[in-house]
Design an enzyme around this catalytic site. Structure first.
Site, short mmCIF file in Angstrom:
data_model
loop_
_atom_site.label_atom_id
_atom_site.label_comp_id
_atom_site.label_asym_id
_atom_site.label_seq_id
_atom_site.Cartn_x
_atom_site.Cartn_y
_atom_site.Cartn_z
N GLU A 194 0.82 -1.21 0.00
CA GLU A 194 0.00 0.00 0.00
C GLU A 194 0.85 1.26 0.00
O GLU A 194 0.51 2.25 -0.65
CB GLU A 194 -0.95 0.00 1.20
N TYR A 231 -6.17 6.57 4.07
CA TYR A 231 -6.31 5.53 3.06
C TYR A 231 -5.52 4.27 3.43
O TYR A 231 -6.07 3.16 3.45
CB TYR A 231 -5.86 6.02 1.67
N ASP A 262 -9.19 5.87 -1.92
CA ASP A 262 -8.08 6.40 -2.71
C ASP A 262 -8.67 7.05 -3.97
O ASP A 262 -9.88 7.22 -4.08
CB ASP A 262 -7.06 5.29 -3.05
#
Length: 369
Positions: free
Chosen positions: A45, A127, A145
């Site tokens: 991520e 996020y 996102d």
DNA sequence: AATCCGGGGAC
DNA sequence: GTCCCAGGATT
């Protein structure tokens, strides 16, 4: 039982089933989707922040192979991480990930599980915290996102600017209301996958979309109008000159000491002020500017040889035009922040622009070495 | 709220 | 070439 969602939002249950079925059938086979390890999920991520899957994937493989957990990364020098990160950009991500690895290592090596606690770690924002909490631990929190922003704004036909209140709040509420509460990780990934593969910014593939029948934007016939984003600041052109000085197979480079890219090596040079540019941004006298800049900054005396090909480098809102010149040194020493560098030196890394200029100049370098 | 990060992909 | 997309930190 009536949900307290926005009036524009359809009953989410069928919609969830359709999107999850589509995701199971069509999801790309991405390396971090098979792991389930929270650290691997976090690494993926962080790498995917501001970065496409294609660009991030090789870095994910290399980084995870070299540092499989937080303790391993915490034990490594930051410079080594930056060297592995070189070329991917947004190097602050690497510095913050290194800090997070250290925090995690100190607390026993295990990442916090809850969204709220992940949020407190360096480099982990709303996020990323939501992505890790939902994917690795099944916490029912929506990860928003850019893909999710686009999919949800289209789905509910959101006319507000999604980067400002109240549009941002409405979008977050809709995303949370849509979330499949028992499969939050799959759901978040499914929405992002839809945004990345079908519900693209331009030319979305609506005929193939499992949510077409629910989509307000599609019904209105103006899908590409969403999401509404703030006007962009226009890019600023910048002209630089740089010296390619080679001696005995080594190149004279300078360590950048101030952001951006502090800690990276670059070709020594200078940014030209407007007075030294033609109206269209070319140097009035590149060689003279280079000689003056390196004399003033490093007490070097240069003899400038031929011009090398112009290198254009676009980064965020800057449009760099680097004019490299091959040069030789007639006097002066490579004192810090200058140093002689050979291609086998990997740490600290070169800036991307300098690396590319050197790569394209390689034939000339070989002749000289 | 605004700005920054020295990037890159789609077309 | 041109357009335009994008998380987190900082102030």
């Amino acid at each position: 039982m009536k949900s307290s969602t926005s009036p524009a939002l359809p009953d989410p249950r069928k919609l969830r089933r359709r999107l999850l079925a589509w995701y199971e059938a069509r999801a790309r086979d991405l390396p971090w989707r098979t792991s389930g390890d929270p650290w691997a999920v976090l690494l993926s991520e962080i790498l995917l922040q501001q970065t496409t899957v294609a660009a991030a994937t090789p870095y994910y493989e290399r980084l995870l192979a070299r540092w499989p957990d937080a303790a391993a990364l915490a034990a490594a020098p930051l410079d080594e991480l930056l060297a592995e990160w070189a070329g991917l950009g947004y190097y602050r991500r690497a510095r913050l990930l290194h800090r997070t690895a250290n925090v995690v290592a100190e607390r026993g090596g295990e990442l916090p599980r809850a969204h709220a606690e992940l949020l407190a770690l360096p480099g982990i924002g709303p996020y990323t915290a939501a992505a890790v909490a939902s994917i690795a631990h099944g916490e029912a929190v929506a990860a928003v996102d850019g893909n999710v922003e686009r999919v949800v704004a289209r789905l509910i036909g959101l006319r507000d600017d999604v980067r400002r209140q109240p549009g941002k709040r409405r979008l977050a509420q809709a995303a949370q209301a849509l979330l499949a509460p028992r499969r939050p990780g799959d759901w978040n990934q499914a929405v992002m996958e839809l945004g990345a593969t079908l519900c693209k910014p331009r030319s979305p593939d609506c005929p193939a979309c499992p949510l077409r029948v629910d989509c307000v934007a599609h019904a209105r016939g103006d899908v590409e109008a969403y999401p509404v984003l703030p006007a962009r600041t226009p890019p600023t052109p910048v002209t630089l000159v740089a010296a390619v000085i080679v001696r005995r197979g080594r190149v004279l480079l300078r360590l950048r000491e101030n952001a951006p890219n502090a800690g990276f090596l670059e070709l020594p040079g200078a940014t030209l002020p407007e007075e030294q540019l033609t109206p269209d941004g070319a140097p009035l006298d590149g060689p003279a500017a280079l000689v003056a800049a390196l004399h003033d900054a490093h007490a070097l005396k240069l003899e400038v040889r031929e011009a090398l090909p112009l290198h254009k480098h676009a980064i965020t809102r800057w449009r760099l035009r680097v004019h490299p010149f091959r040069a030789t040194l007639s006097s002066g020493a490579a004192r810090a922040p200058l140093r002689w560098w050979s291609a086998s030196d990997s740490s600290p890394p070169l800036t991307t622009a300098s690396r590319r200029i050197l790569a394209s100049a390689q034939p000339e370098l070989l002749q000289l070495s």
